[in-house]
Design a protein around this motif. Structure first.
Motif, mmCIF file in Angstrom:
data_model
loop_
_atom_site.group_PDB
_atom_site.id
_atom_site.type_symbol
_atom_site.label_atom_id
_atom_site.label_comp_id
_atom_site.label_asym_id
_atom_site.label_seq_id
_atom_site.Cartn_x
_atom_site.Cartn_y
_atom_site.Cartn_z
ATOM 1 N N ALA A 251 0.625 -1.044 -0.077
ATOM 2 C CA ALA A 251 0.052 0.081 0.020
ATOM 3 C C ALA A 251 0.792 1.498 -0.046
ATOM 4 O O ALA A 251 0.376 1.956 -0.172
ATOM 5 N N GLY A 252 1.628 1.483 0.720
ATOM 6 C CA GLY A 252 3.062 2.543 1.324
ATOM 7 C C GLY A 252 2.860 2.352 -0.865
ATOM 8 O O GLY A 252 3.298 3.714 -0.537
ATOM 9 N N LEU A 253 4.088 1.773 -1.010
ATOM 10 C CA LEU A 253 4.261 2.072 -2.454
ATOM 11 C C LEU A 253 3.384 2.178 -3.822
ATOM 12 O O LEU A 253 4.073 3.020 -4.658
ATOM 13 N N GLU A 254 1.713 1.523 -3.805
ATOM 14 C CA GLU A 254 0.962 2.288 -4.516
ATOM 15 C C GLU A 254 1.001 3.578 -4.339
ATOM 16 O O GLU A 254 0.679 4.333 -4.646
ATOM 17 N N ARG A 255 0.323 3.911 -2.870
ATOM 18 C CA ARG A 255 0.763 5.498 -2.451
ATOM 19 C C ARG A 255 1.962 6.503 -3.051
ATOM 20 O O ARG A 255 1.289 7.340 -3.815
ATOM 21 N N ALA A 256 2.826 5.645 -3.266
ATOM 22 C CA ALA A 256 4.389 6.457 -3.520
ATOM 23 C C ALA A 256 4.014 6.540 -5.054
ATOM 24 O O ALA A 256 4.730 7.685 -5.860
ATOM 25 N N GLN A 257 3.674 5.469 -5.582
ATOM 26 C CA GLN A 257 3.258 5.822 -7.097
ATOM 27 C C GLN A 257 2.311 7.111 -7.503
ATOM 28 O O GLN A 257 3.028 7.993 -8.633
ATOM 29 N N ARG A 258 1.201 6.651 -7.028
ATOM 30 C CA ARG A 258 0.278 7.490 -7.579
ATOM 31 C C ARG A 258 0.639 9.015 -6.438
ATOM 32 O O ARG A 258 0.307 9.990 -7.364
ATOM 33 N N ARG A 259 1.121 8.993 -6.018
ATOM 34 C CA ARG A 259 1.203 10.499 -4.877
ATOM 35 C C ARG A 259 2.536 12.012 -4.663
ATOM 36 O O ARG A 259 2.440 12.735 -5.163
ATOM 37 N N ALA A 260 3.511 10.161 -4.328
ATOM 38 C CA ALA A 260 4.663 11.148 -4.345
ATOM 39 C C ALA A 260 5.314 12.179 -5.286
ATOM 40 O O ALA A 260 5.192 11.695 -7.405
ATOM 41 N N GLN A 261 5.514 13.230 -5.461
ATOM 42 C CA GLN A 261 6.082 14.114 -5.902
ATOM 43 C C GLN A 261 7.641 14.473 -5.850
ATOM 44 O O GLN A 261 8.644 14.751 -6.965
ATOM 45 N N THR A 262 7.999 14.514 -4.524
ATOM 46 C CA THR A 262 9.237 15.177 -4.576
ATOM 47 C C THR A 262 10.246 14.184 -4.084
ATOM 48 O O THR A 262 9.398 13.162 -3.559
ATOM 49 N N LYS A 263 11.596 14.797 -3.914
ATOM 50 C CA LYS A 263 12.214 13.907 -3.089
ATOM 51 C C LYS A 263 11.757 13.109 -1.570
ATOM 52 O O LYS A 263 12.634 12.166 -1.827
ATOM 53 N N ARG A 267 11.567 10.031 -0.594
ATOM 54 C CA ARG A 267 12.128 9.183 0.304
ATOM 55 C C ARG A 267 11.596 8.695 1.816
ATOM 56 O O ARG A 267 12.238 7.923 2.401
ATOM 57 N N ALA A 268 10.528 9.506 1.753
ATOM 58 C CA ALA A 268 10.071 8.863 2.966
ATOM 59 C C ALA A 268 8.879 7.754 2.866
ATOM 60 O O ALA A 268 8.881 6.832 3.679
ATOM 61 N N ALA A 269 8.711 7.066 1.371
ATOM 62 C CA ALA A 269 8.466 6.349 0.912
ATOM 63 C C ALA A 269 8.862 4.974 1.054
ATOM 64 O O ALA A 269 8.591 3.833 2.301
ATOM 65 N N ASN A 272 9.895 3.728 4.632
ATOM 66 C CA ASN A 272 8.514 3.050 5.475
ATOM 67 C C ASN A 272 8.424 2.277 4.737
ATOM 68 O O ASN A 272 8.769 0.627 5.665
ATOM 69 N N THR A 273 9.286 1.416 3.602
ATOM 70 C CA THR A 273 9.189 -0.035 2.629
ATOM 71 C C THR A 273 10.362 -0.152 3.528
ATOM 72 O O THR A 273 10.834 -1.479 3.880
ATOM 73 N N LEU A 274 11.218 0.238 3.580
ATOM 74 C CA LEU A 274 12.457 -0.217 4.083
ATOM 75 C C LEU A 274 12.191 -0.725 5.783
ATOM 76 O O LEU A 274 12.958 -2.503 6.038
#
Length: 470
Positions: A251-263, A267-269, A272-274
């Motif tokens: 879910a975190g990776l999917e959110r980062a794929q959809r929403r993340a725009q900045t470094k 990095r936060a995503a 969390n994944t790590l």
């Protein structure tokens, strides 16, 4: 098993072997009885003939005819035929039938057929020669004695045949009984092989050799069934406990794929994944660690260890964590002497560290955690007590299993493997984890019985090692 295959069974073979041994001993006994009884009767007849022969020799030659005729009058059934013959072999006096027989030896008993009497019965005779050429023969009709010998032999043979028949019948019954028991055991084993691990081998109340073997096998099946339940439980627990972190990771990776725009957002995503992946890796490492400990491979590297020194090291490691939660962490010991045993110091430290960490985790802020070294006549070890929510009596055995989370720890970070690892280390060292009954909180004891040879054999070595390290 068919009856035609009965001779292949061990019980039937053993029974027939004992029957053969008994039969051989019986043949020797019967033969000895037959020889002794027949020999005794023959000896009695020979003794009588020798006495009559001695009296005959003492008589005067002129009285022989009168003696033999007188004896013949008192022997109407010719049971003891006497005969006096001249030098030519002609009958002179007595009841002996026919002419003089062939005499194999004089003055010694011998056996011959009494021809002239009915059925030509056998006889036991003795002969005497006189200077004038006459020959006297004295006999005992042994027809009744021979008939007794025949009946005795017939009785012995009949007893032997009856014994053989009864023995073979008994061997067959024993073999059939054993085959039925083995068939029942075989049927149960087939069910177990087919997957019915709850099936057990049948037992009887006789407590024989097979029952002892069945009892051991049933105990082994109980342990196998328990292990299989544990394996299934572990698999279910892994699937259940890893599903949540995997879901969060995806879910975190999917959110980062959809929403993340900045470094920073990426990095936060990734962080969390790590973190989620690191938690799963720690879970698998803990499982592999428990499996390694339960295999007993590390037992070969045991060395003298002072349990008190290991406890103090664990206490020092968690003092900062206790201070962060404002928890009082103290060490008590019933004796200043070392607590020697054979073991792996790193594994013992890991087990005690898990127990101390759990106590600090569940103790409330400004709470108390007491690590106490105890030693008495029955055992010695370490107890860790906290004033947290505690563990209910019905959960005390379950919390030692893998992935089990008690009611008090549902919302506490962890994977439910700490007590499992500590329990595996304890079992490897011949120790046990016990839960003491306390009014509030929880007290866990890591105890080793005094009768263990490890504690007796290495006490001096561990004491000297502790003194040297101090």
């Amino acid at each position: 098993m068919r009856l035609t295959e009965l001779h292949r069974t061990t019980s039937f073979r053993l029974a027939t072997l004992f029957l053969a041994m008994f039969g051989f001993a019986s043949i020797l006994l019967f033969g000895y009885l037959y020889v002794e009884i027949t020999g005794f009767e023959t000896e009695r007849a020979d003794e009588w003939l020798r006495r009559e022969h001695a009296e005959l020799i003492r008589d005067k030659p002129d009285d022989l005819v009168a003696r033999f005729e007188n004896q013949n009058r008192y022997d109407p059934h010719t049971q003891r035929p006497f005969g006096l013959f001249d030098a030519g072999g002609h009958h002179l006096a007595g009841g002996y039938p026919g002419e003089r027989p062939v005499i194999p030896a004089f003055d010694t008993p011998f056996t011959l057929r009494l021809h002239g009497l009915q059925h030509n019965p056998p006889g036991r005779c003795i002969a005497a020669g006189f200077p004038d050429g006459r020959v006297a023969i004295q006999c005992q009709n042994t027809r009744e004695l021979d008939h007794f010998d025949e009946e005795l032999l017939h009785a012995l043979l009949s007893a032997a045949v009856l014994t053989l028949v009864i023995g073979l019948l008994g061997a067959a019954l024993i073999g059939v009984g054993s085959v039925r028991r083995l068939d029942a055991v075989t049927a149960s084993i087939k069910e177990i092989v087919a997957g019915n691990l709850s099936q057990r081998l049948p037992m009887r109340s006789k407590q024989d050799d097979l029952d002892r073997l069945v009892r051991v096998v049933n105990g082994m099946l109980d342990e196998i069934e328990r292990l299989m339940r544990e394996v299934k439980g572990v698999c279910d627990a892994i699937a259940h406990d890893l599903r949540t972190p995997l879901t969060r990771l995806i879910a975190g990776l999917e959110r980062a794929q959809r929403r993340a725009q900045t470094k920073e957002e990426y990095r936060a995503a990734l962080e969390n994944t790590l973190a989620e992946a690191g938690g799963m890796l720690r879970t698998f490492n803990a499982l592999l660690r428990i499996s390694e400990i339960e295999s007993g491979v590390r037992r070969e590297s045991f060395e003298p260890v002072d349990l008190a020194a290991v406890a103090m090291d664990a206490l020092e490691l968690y003092e900062p964590a206790a201070e962060d939660k404002d928890i009082s962490l103290v060490l008590e010991r019933s004796s200043p002497k070392p607590y020697p045993m054979l073991g792996d110091p790193s594994l013992l430290f890991e087990a005690l560290a898990n127990l101390v960490e759990n106590a600090i985790k569940f103790a409330p802020p400004q709470g108390h955690v007491c690590v106490r070294l105890f030693s008495d006549a029955s055992d010695f070890g370490v107890s860790i007590r906290d004033d947290g929510p505690g563990i209910s009596v019905k959960e005390r055995q379950a919390v030692l299993g893998r992935f089990y989370r008690g009611e008090a720890s549902r919302h506490t970070p962890g994977n439910g493997l700490g007590l499992s690892l500590a329990n595996a280390v304890a079992a490897m060292h011949g120790m046990e984890i016990r839960f003491a009954d306390v009014q509030a909180g929880c007290e866990v004891q890591l105890a080793k019985p005094r009768e263990s040879p490890d504690a007796r054999n290495c006490s001096r070595e561990a004491a000297s090692a502790s003194s040297a390290s101090g």
